[in-house]
Design a protein around this motif. Sequence first.
Motif: not given
Lengths: 518, 430
Positions: A81-84, A150-161
């Motif tokens: 969540s620290r990554i914009d 494919a693009e998110s700099p927060r890949p864990l977030e998408e992996k959790l979704v």
Amino acid sequence: MIFRCRNRPINRTFYFYPARYSTDEGDTMNRILQPINDEQFGFTEAQHLLRRAGFGGRAEQVAMLQRQGIDGAVDHLVEYSRIDWDAPQETFDADLKRPPTAEERAAWRQARKDNDAEELERLKKIRQQSDREDRKQARLLQRWWLRRLAESPRPLEEKLVLLWQGHFAVNYRGVKDSYLLHKQNEFFRKHAMQFAALAKGIVHDPAMLIFLNNDRNRKGRPNENLARELMELFTLGVGHYTENDIKEGARALTGYTRRDNDFAFNRRQHDTGNKQILGTRSAYDGDSFVSLLLKQPACSRFIAAKLYDHFVMDLTDPAPSDRDKVIAALAEVIRRSRYDLKPALKALFSSKHFYSAAVMGAKIKSPVELTIELIRTLEPGDYEEKPVLDALRMMGQDLFNPPNVAGWPGGRAWINTSTLFVRQNLATYLITGHRPDRGRYRARSQPYDAMALLRDLPNRTPEAAVTHLTDLLLGAAANSNRRAQLRQFLTDRKDKIANDSIIAMLLLITAMPEYQLC
Amino acid sequence: MSEHHPWTRRAFLQNGLTMVSTAATLPLFLQRSAFGINDPRDRRATAQQPGVPEDRILVVIQLGGGNDGLNTVIPFGDSHYYTNRPTLAVRQQDALVVDEGQGIGLHGNLAALKELYDEGVVAICQGVGYPNPNRSHFKSMDIWHTADVPNGQGTGWLGRYFDNTCAGSPQADRCIAIGREAPIATMGKTAKAISFESARLFRWAGEDLHDELGETYQKINRGGSPTGALKPDQTNTSFLMRTALDAQISSDKIRKAVARRAEVSYPGSALARQLKMIGAMIRSGLTTRVYYATMGGFDTHAGQQYRHANLLKQYAESIRAFYRDLKDQGNHQRVLILTFSEFGRRVKENASRGTDHGTAAPMFVIGDMVRPGVHGPHPSLSKLDKGDLIYHTDFRQIYAAALEHWMKADSEKILRGKFKPAPVLDTKNI
């Protein structure tokens, strides 16, 4: 930083789990989830972390992650969540599938009464039109999520979704409302790290209420579908409740319905009486019923096992030694943090177990993992979304469409003689633009720049190129036998290192059985 | 039916002496290892019980869009048919009579099917449907595919057949669906089907890019161990190598099979093209047990007459060519054909000389093992449910007959309920 992100000091010890325990029980868990140190965190380990906690990435990204050391790297991925990020924006029409207005209902009534075939036909056409438009929007929704993955700099977030979409599984076939699926996807994202919030929210989620028929769960006429799955698939697992708990739980959930796109509590349809659930007696409603479920030790174990299945090894795979102890230790962390999953994920991603030989390069990639890793590692420029989404469906993981409420069966169930070709051909498509269904291959005017993958290689010998590419694409699953086969391929082609020979090697590597592993 | 059973002879030829001679005396678990040793493709999966034929084939043909049952099997003896269908009804003299007493005939364009009917290989099941029929194409199709009434959720009925008989086998070539994607019907919990529009697509496309890639690719993908059964404690790597090898073998066989010219001529329709491929695969002796073909265009809301008649002609001629092909191969006794549509259409024609979505409809079951003739009465045209026909045979009873009597599988487990098999197969002789 690896992904465009704000520099903020990270407190590395705050969440670091083992330091918080001093009891004997804690000591056992210290051993079970013992972390590795920075020396043990090499390129392959950093790559393993990025593949499992995310979807892999380019060599430079892995190297930068490694330079942060194990704690820094884990923090970078978990404290996302620290990554914009300016996420791709897409507006979804909330009203494609709206309930009929009073006038429309009156028109239907009148037409039926008059037996007016022409008018009925006209009204039906209007309804079919909105169904068609909604199916179109559902495809847009898939494209939108594919881009995020494919693009998110927060890949864990998408992996959790992705984990939650398979866990609290509903599908378009059953919901038939793309807006509600979008809303649910954002709900998973918002609470991706907070299981308690997810469990509490899911009984308020319109898509779930439709999918499991809770909109028809009324006082005196209970529908048990949601109550059953809530216990069996969402929180406790089979064997931790009785049929009677389901009956009583269904009463607690009466009146939990939706109005258009929102949750609605229908007081008149809610059964306010006492319910006997899991050995307790109270005037439960849906919310307090979920709170009761979260208090069960079986729930934290169930979620710990789910995290293990998603991030470490499929539960259907042969169990690595200590698997059950690791799950038990994770469950304890989850319990203590009251279902905040960050401490458990940090402990897991730092643990020796996570980097053991039985785990690294040993898990079968899901179709989404395969696809997104290809895109993130190779960065093919101009691919179309449609063939990629088609391939996902053919490989068995259609976005927003798990086959049923039990979600996607993972592990070896992904692989058979048919899906294996789709997997190989998807890689071929992404690298070259060649679609197997489009007849003769026509080269792209701008071929994929494969040489860019070797940019940081100081010495471009055939050996170095082979090692570099197998390390990059196969990670811990790379082996000397495969390197020798590729080396031979180059020898037979006069050891030429050029764009087309590197592309050829990429095609061969992504067609290796080992490429299905991460 | 002929005296000898062709499948036993075939199994003998395919699997060799050792296996067949042991099969009669050895307990099941030993037989399995014998299969495992003798046959690189590990055929144990389909050998459920000793003595059960293991090369029976089921071909399912889906007519998408909702075929108008009333203009397929014509109730010319019922005046309600003519009052409800002033422009679309088929005149008695144009129908091909199959049951004079009931006043039932086939649409004139089904002449090719009538030919097979006269040979005694067609069963016409009337009034097939399910309770509380759904009139949405998608939903009703899902219901037929999953056999889950009324939700249409979960795995497919054919997929569950494989889940129950070939657990743990990643060989998808047990079930082949012609089309871009495998239909839900074929998707089990673990069982998946192969699907391709043309066999050309069931292979690695990387070879198209450069001839030289093929050789190294083959080396890489044929490295798996071909012998022995899959063990549960096997690593994912060896599981993948094994599946990769299986994929290469299936791909070779299938492409080789369909590359051969058919010995029997087929018409040019899309369904005929699919059945021609299936015929070629059967001819080549693939171990595939279920094939799936589809034909679309039956959603005839407007201007139905010629469109529908045309579709029926394509359908019937394709089926006849397929049956002739099977007969030419000597495989006609191994193949049962089921054709279905997600629903029939309304009794009353609409204002655009078409028909809207309805309910119950007839189903054709074709093959040497059927009890030929017309099964069940024509649904009443005067006693309707909101303008729709009322079914008397649940489609799951037809599935149960195919599973129980033909494939010799436990239909209750697969259909998740007890359904009395419809008496459409000649159970005494199969």
